[in-house]
Design an enzyme around this catalytic site. Structure first.
Site, mmCIF file in Angstrom:
data_model
loop_
_atom_site.group_PDB
_atom_site.id
_atom_site.type_symbol
_atom_site.label_atom_id
_atom_site.label_comp_id
_atom_site.label_asym_id
_atom_site.label_seq_id
_atom_site.Cartn_x
_atom_site.Cartn_y
_atom_site.Cartn_z
ATOM 1 N N ASP A 139 0.842 -1.196 0.000
ATOM 2 C CA ASP A 139 0.000 0.000 0.000
ATOM 3 C C ASP A 139 0.876 1.243 0.000
ATOM 4 O O ASP A 139 1.544 1.556 0.984
ATOM 5 C CB ASP A 139 -0.905 0.000 1.234
ATOM 6 C CG ASP A 139 -2.024 -1.011 1.100
ATOM 7 O OD1 ASP A 139 -2.699 -1.009 0.060
ATOM 8 O OD2 ASP A 139 -2.208 -1.817 2.032
ATOM 9 N N ASP B 267 -9.885 -5.793 -1.277
ATOM 10 C CA ASP B 267 -8.966 -5.163 -0.322
ATOM 11 C C ASP B 267 -9.781 -4.401 0.712
ATOM 12 O O ASP B 267 -10.466 -3.428 0.373
ATOM 13 C CB ASP B 267 -8.038 -4.219 -1.099
ATOM 14 C CG ASP B 267 -6.928 -3.628 -0.232
ATOM 15 O OD1 ASP B 267 -6.814 -4.002 0.947
ATOM 16 O OD2 ASP B 267 -6.184 -2.780 -0.767
HETATM 17 C C1 DX5 Z 1 -6.606 -0.311 3.144
HETATM 18 C C2 DX5 Z 1 -5.406 -1.119 2.804
HETATM 19 C C3 DX5 Z 1 -5.440 -2.556 3.141
HETATM 20 C C4 DX5 Z 1 -5.532 -2.920 4.577
HETATM 21 C C5 DX5 Z 1 -6.509 -4.049 4.667
HETATM 22 O O1 DX5 Z 1 -6.438 0.954 2.533
HETATM 23 O O2 DX5 Z 1 -5.289 -1.047 1.395
HETATM 24 O O3 DX5 Z 1 -4.330 -3.201 2.574
HETATM 25 O O4 DX5 Z 1 -4.309 -3.255 5.102
HETATM 26 O O5 DX5 Z 1 -6.444 -4.709 5.890
HETATM 27 P P1 DX5 Z 1 -7.617 -4.789 6.958
HETATM 28 O O6 DX5 Z 1 -7.905 -6.242 7.116
HETATM 29 O O7 DX5 Z 1 -7.014 -4.203 8.195
HETATM 30 O O8 DX5 Z 1 -8.799 -4.024 6.463
HETATM 31 ZN ZN ZN Z 2 -4.290 -2.023 -0.585
#
Ligand code: DX5
Ligand code: ZN
Length: 223
Positions: free
Chosen positions: A36, A177
């Site tokens: 990310d 995601d």
């Molecule tokens: C949100 C991120 C995700 C996040 C998802 O913007 O892109 O990668 O880490 O993980 P959880 O399970 O915490 O929603």
């Molecule tokens: Zn992501």
């Protein structure tokens, strides 16, 4: 058996001790590492930057899944040396030149993908569908780990899958995601998702990581 790919979200692991994380990911044969990248403008958070991505390339052979949550990502692909087999997701909402941007990813040797925020209509994909290898559907608003699933996004996955089938593009991967816990992932897989970003909802930092990854894979295998 439908294809199911796991993409652990690297921002959810402390940067100290990454070697162990990478070894566990390899042991569990994860297909992708989800990265990310956040610029504090497109999303209200700052995360994983150029040095991190460069270091990760040195440390692993697992395919990188770059999720670019940055304004005008097309200008910044070189910063991340994006290409060479990487999956690269650019948000439809982040650029005035989406088609040019995905073409640029392709020309660099990457696998271009378009990411959509929860409120963005699927029609944003209509005129780039033949230029991409997959779609990343956000099931929370991007920016932070640990948020609750936006429930209507599960119906959005199913609608996208139906549209892809209708257009003869059922080969395109649907990645999800945000709050991808095992129970949510079962519903997402049934709706048509094939790649799963595993963040805080799927993984804790206490139990052995490789075991958790294997258990997750088993939980969605028949969904
Ligand atoms: C949100 C991120 C995700 C996040 C998802 O913007 O892109 O990668 O880490 O993980 P959880 O399970 O915490 O929603
Ligand atoms: Zn992501």
């Amino acid at each position: 058996m439908p294809e199911r790919r796991l993409a652990p979200s690297m921002m959810c692991f402390p940067t100290l001790g990454l070697d162990r994380v990478l070894a566990d990911c390899a042991a569990a044969a994860v297909e992708l590492l989800h990265i990310d990248v956040m610029d504090g403008r497109f999303v209200p958070n700052l995360m994983l930057g150029t040095n991190y991505v460069a270091d990760l390339r040195q440390a692993t052979d697992i395919t990188l899944d770059l999720h670019l949550m940055i304004q005008e990502p097309g200008d910044k692909l070189d910063w991340f040396a994006a290409g060479g087999g990487d999956w690269v997701s650019v948000h439809a909402e982040s650029t005035a030149h989406l088609q040019r941007t995905v073409e640029r990813v392709r020309s660099l040797g990457g696998h271009p993908r378009v990411a959509l925020n929860p409120a963005t209509p699927l029609s944003a994909l209509d005129w780039v569908l033949d230029d991409i290898d997959g779609i990343l559907l956000m099931t929370v608003n991007p920016g932070y780990a640990g948020q609750a699933l936006i429930p209507q996004t599960v119906a959005k996955i199913a609608q996208l899958k139906a549209q892809l089938v209708e257009r003869g593009r059922a080969d395109l991967d649907i990645e999800v995601d945000g709050n991808v816990s095992a129970p949510n992932a079962v519903a997402m897989a049934a709706a048509g998702a094939s790649t799963f970003v595993l963040g805080t909802s799927a993984i804790n930092l206490v139990k052995p990581l490789a075991d958790q990854l294997r258990a997750f894979r088993a939980a969605i295998a028949d969904a």
